[in-house]
Design a protein around this motif. Structure first.
Motif, PDB file in Angstrom:
ATOM      1  N   ARG A   1       1.706  -5.212  10.306  1.00 54.88           N
ATOM      2  CA  ARG A   1       0.457  -5.467   9.403  1.00 54.88           C
ATOM      3  C   ARG A   1       0.106  -7.338   9.666  1.00 54.88           C
ATOM      4  O   ARG A   1       1.442  -8.033   9.495  1.00 54.88           O
ATOM      5  CB  ARG A   1       0.658  -5.654   7.676  1.00 54.88           C
ATOM      6  CG  ARG A   1       0.366  -4.434   7.094  1.00 54.88           C
ATOM      7  CD  ARG A   1       0.765  -3.780   5.873  1.00 54.88           C
ATOM      8  NE  ARG A   1       1.183  -5.323   5.299  1.00 54.88           N
ATOM      9  CZ  ARG A   1       2.671  -5.414   4.006  1.00 54.88           C
ATOM     10  NH1 ARG A   1       3.314  -4.384   5.396  1.00 54.88           N
ATOM     11  NH2 ARG A   1       2.662  -6.124   4.372  1.00 54.88           N
ATOM     12  N   GLU A   2      -1.298  -7.931  10.103  1.00 55.24           N
ATOM     13  CA  GLU A   2      -1.227  -8.721  10.287  1.00 55.24           C
ATOM     14  C   GLU A   2      -1.033  -9.758   9.488  1.00 55.24           C
ATOM     15  O   GLU A   2       0.098 -10.949   9.697  1.00 55.24           O
ATOM     16  CB  GLU A   2      -2.535  -8.682  11.011  1.00 55.24           C
ATOM     17  CG  GLU A   2      -3.195  -8.764  12.131  1.00 55.24           C
ATOM     18  CD  GLU A   2      -4.400  -8.628  12.507  1.00 55.24           C
ATOM     19  OE1 GLU A   2      -5.076  -9.438  11.923  1.00 55.24           O
ATOM     20  OE2 GLU A   2      -4.923  -7.636  13.162  1.00 55.24           O
TER      21      GLU A   2
ATOM     22  N   LEU B   1       1.939 -13.363  10.249  1.00 52.75           N
ATOM     23  CA  LEU B   1       1.273 -14.284  10.465  1.00 52.75           C
ATOM     24  C   LEU B   1       1.842 -15.030   9.219  1.00 52.75           C
ATOM     25  O   LEU B   1       1.724 -16.322   9.522  1.00 52.75           O
ATOM     26  CB  LEU B   1      -0.684 -14.348  10.100  1.00 52.75           C
ATOM     27  CG  LEU B   1      -1.219 -13.811  11.107  1.00 52.75           C
ATOM     28  CD1 LEU B   1      -2.348 -13.675  11.363  1.00 52.75           C
ATOM     29  CD2 LEU B   1      -0.419 -13.626  13.083  1.00 52.75           C
TER      30      LEU B   1
ATOM     31  N   LEU C   1      -1.214  -5.797  18.071  1.00 57.26           N
ATOM     32  CA  LEU C   1      -1.213  -5.035  16.890  1.00 57.26           C
ATOM     33  C   LEU C   1      -2.218  -3.938  16.479  1.00 57.26           C
ATOM     34  O   LEU C   1      -1.465  -3.035  16.188  1.00 57.26           O
ATOM     35  CB  LEU C   1      -1.495  -6.045  15.620  1.00 57.26           C
ATOM     36  CG  LEU C   1      -0.008  -7.217  15.383  1.00 57.26           C
ATOM     37  CD1 LEU C   1      -0.031  -7.983  13.987  1.00 57.26           C
ATOM     38  CD2 LEU C   1       1.261  -6.320  15.694  1.00 57.26           C
ATOM     39  N   ARG C   2      -4.141  -4.678  16.433  1.00 54.77           N
ATOM     40  CA  ARG C   2      -4.506  -3.788  16.535  1.00 54.77           C
ATOM     41  C   ARG C   2      -4.556  -2.500  17.684  1.00 54.77           C
ATOM     42  O   ARG C   2      -5.091  -1.295  17.544  1.00 54.77           O
ATOM     43  CB  ARG C   2      -5.907  -4.119  16.716  1.00 54.77           C
ATOM     44  CG  ARG C   2      -6.141  -5.027  15.470  1.00 54.77           C
ATOM     45  CD  ARG C   2      -7.787  -5.970  15.539  1.00 54.77           C
ATOM     46  NE  ARG C   2      -7.740  -7.127  16.959  1.00 54.77           N
ATOM     47  CZ  ARG C   2      -7.717  -8.016  16.858  1.00 54.77           C
ATOM     48  NH1 ARG C   2      -7.519  -8.867  14.984  1.00 54.77           N
ATOM     49  NH2 ARG C   2      -8.008  -9.045  17.769  1.00 54.77           N
TER      50      ARG C   2
ATOM     51  N   LYS D   1      -2.906 -10.427  17.156  1.00 53.06           N
ATOM     52  CA  LYS D   1      -3.320  -9.844  16.742  1.00 53.06           C
ATOM     53  C   LYS D   1      -4.174  -8.340  17.479  1.00 53.06           C
ATOM     54  O   LYS D   1      -4.063  -7.500  16.945  1.00 53.06           O
ATOM     55  CB  LYS D   1      -4.453 -10.598  16.079  1.00 53.06           C
ATOM     56  CG  LYS D   1      -4.194 -11.234  14.742  1.00 53.06           C
ATOM     57  CD  LYS D   1      -5.514 -12.241  14.619  1.00 53.06           C
ATOM     58  CE  LYS D   1      -4.821 -13.045  13.061  1.00 53.06           C
ATOM     59  NZ  LYS D   1      -6.240 -14.122  12.945  1.00 53.06           N
TER      60      LYS D   1
END
Length: 480
Positions: free
Chosen positions: A190-191, A195, A162-163, A159
């Motif tokens: 996108r998270e 996920l 990704l950010r 995460k």
């Protein structure tokens, strides 16, 4: 006296008996303790034996599976080249003695995982058993910069990356156009989507593997640059759930253009399907981003990429971008004009103001394009989907010729003058995802016996499709 003696004797006897009873009692208690200790030791030994037996069974099963995958070097069609164990192709050329000296030569690179070797085995036994198949390369986690990447990255780590990618993106020069960079940051995973995957860390870490695997194969080809006949006509790069009909590929990309060129005496360089001597890269399903925002295309996952021999030669060409390059561009250099032109353009693209993803920061004179590409995979975080970096280097570094007129099948290709960097070809011009998927793109999670390429196909379906196609082919032969 006799009574007294009797009492003494009785007392003595009683004392002796009591002493004997005490000794027997102590001996019995000690025996019980020793028995308990013996039982514990025996239980421990039995447990260790059981664990050893289980480990032996697992080891035997693993060895048996390894033997199935890594067959004897004397068996041509069953030999798999594990990239993490291979530094030269020389040992494998002896295995090609049974390969036809004429006819299509296709090498295959599968991007797989150590966790599911059965997929690879199924590919090898079905569509990759085709006579055109030459080398079969495999890249797994063992080829990654961090072989335990999926174990070392928690969901929180992913995460965070990704950010970072969405906020910062790739490090590029402030002078370079930001258009591609902005799109990469916008469209990066996108998270919530990532996920939901069965193995988020495995998918995340595998994004580099497609490029690392290709770089290792190209490095193996490096020693063959002066022996182009030893290079394959085409190199296919796909996933371990890709299905490819090599009959179709051989006929479409190799045999048909060769027949046309031989019968007409006219070079097929500018035809819809040129010979493998023309630099061209194909994908089974092409994705196109909105053209009013950015001109960018890339292949869709396991539908794969097909690199022609001439394309591989461009990827192998050293780039000096200095006085050495100028000397090579002279008519007396002996280097084909198209290769000199390719190098000149690549060097121009490697200038900081033209490097759209910061690739100039990873270049040292004398490297080839694949060296630069490989060095970029060392970025942490990587901030690129596997398909994007393929699309970028194919389109912007001209290792593939421009797309040609599609006779109405693809509006964008029919306006090729408007898109000079539109260089990734779809196997059929309508196999493209723009607003919706069409052509071969429909074979995602499903496949038909006469399909050319399919994606997300499990072992059972792969086996059934191959068997159905083989049966259909045999029936046609029987009718002839």
């Amino acid at each position: 006296m006799s009574i007294l003696r009797f009492r003494k004797d009785s007392q003595k006897t009683f004392h002796e008996k009591a002493t004997q009873l005490d000794f027997e009692s102590i001996h019995e208690d000690g025996g019980k303790k020793r028995n308990k200790s013996y039982i514990k030791r025996r239980t421990l030994v039995l447990a260790l034996v059981f664990i050893s037996m289980c480990m032996l069974i697992v080891l035997v099963a693993y060895k048996r599976q390894s033997i199935q995958l890594q067959t004897s070097s004397t068996e041509t069609k069953d030999d798999i080249i594990y990239l993490n164990e291979t530094t030269s192709l020389s040992p494998y050329y002896g295995n090609l003695k049974n390969h036809p000296s004429t006819g299509p030569k296709i090498d295959i690179l599968v991007i797989g995982t150590r966790n599911n070797p059965s997929k690879l085995q199924t590919q090898k036994e079905t569509w990759a058993s085709h006579p055109s198949r030459r080398h079969f390369f495999l890249a797994t986690e063992y080829d990654d910069h961090d072989p335990m990447c999926d174990q070392h990255h928690t969901l929180e780590d992913i995460k965070k990356d990704l950010r970072t990618c969405k906020r910062r993106g790739l490090e590029i020069s402030s002078d370079a156009p930001q258009t591609i960079q902005k799109k990469f940051k916008t469209y990066y995973s996108r998270e919530d989507w990532l996920l939901k995957r069965k193995n988020p860390a495995g998918w995340y870490c595998a994004q580099k593997r497609h490029s690392v695997g290709l770089a290792k194969v190209v490095a193996l080809y490096q020693g063959l640059m002066n022996q182009p006949n030893q290079l394959p006509d085409y190199l296919f790069v796909g996933d371990d759930d890709s299905y490819v009909n090599l009959d179709h590929i051989s006929e479409m990309l190799l045999l048909q253009p060769q027949r046309l060129e031989a019968s007409t005496g006219i070079s097929q360089e500018h035809s819809p399907v040129p010979t493998h001597e023309t630099p061209v890269v194909w994908t089974g399903c092409r994705v196109r981003w909105p053209v009013h925002e950015v001109n960018f295309t890339f292949g869709y996952g396991g539908f794969g990429h097909f690199f022609s021999k001439a394309s591989l030669l461009r990827m192998l060409q050293p780039l000096y971008c200095n006085s050495t390059s100028t000397a090579q561009h002279s008519p007396d250099s002996g280097i084909p004009m198209e290769m000199a032109s390719y190098e000149k353009h690549a060097c121009e693209r490697l200038k900081s103001e033209n490097a759209l993803i910061g690739e100039d920061k990873h270049f040292v004179p004398g490297m080839n394009l694949m060296d630069i590409w490989f060095n970029m995979t060392k970025l942490d975080p990587f901030c690129m989907h596997a398909d994007w970096i393929y699309g970028y280097f194919v389109n912007y570094y001209r290792i593939s010729r421009r797309t040609v007129h599609s006779n109405g099948l693809n509006w964008f290709e029919d306006r090729e003058g408007d898109f000079p960097d539109d260089r990734l070809h779809a196997l059929t011009a309508n196999s493209e995802i723009y607003r919706k998927g069409d052509g071969l793109c429909k074979y995602d999670d499903n496949c038909e016996k006469n399909a050319t390429v399919c994606h997300h196909i499990d072992e059972v379906n792969m086996t059934n499709i191959h068997a159905s196609y083989s049966s259909m082919k045999n029936e046609k032969k029987g009718r002839k």
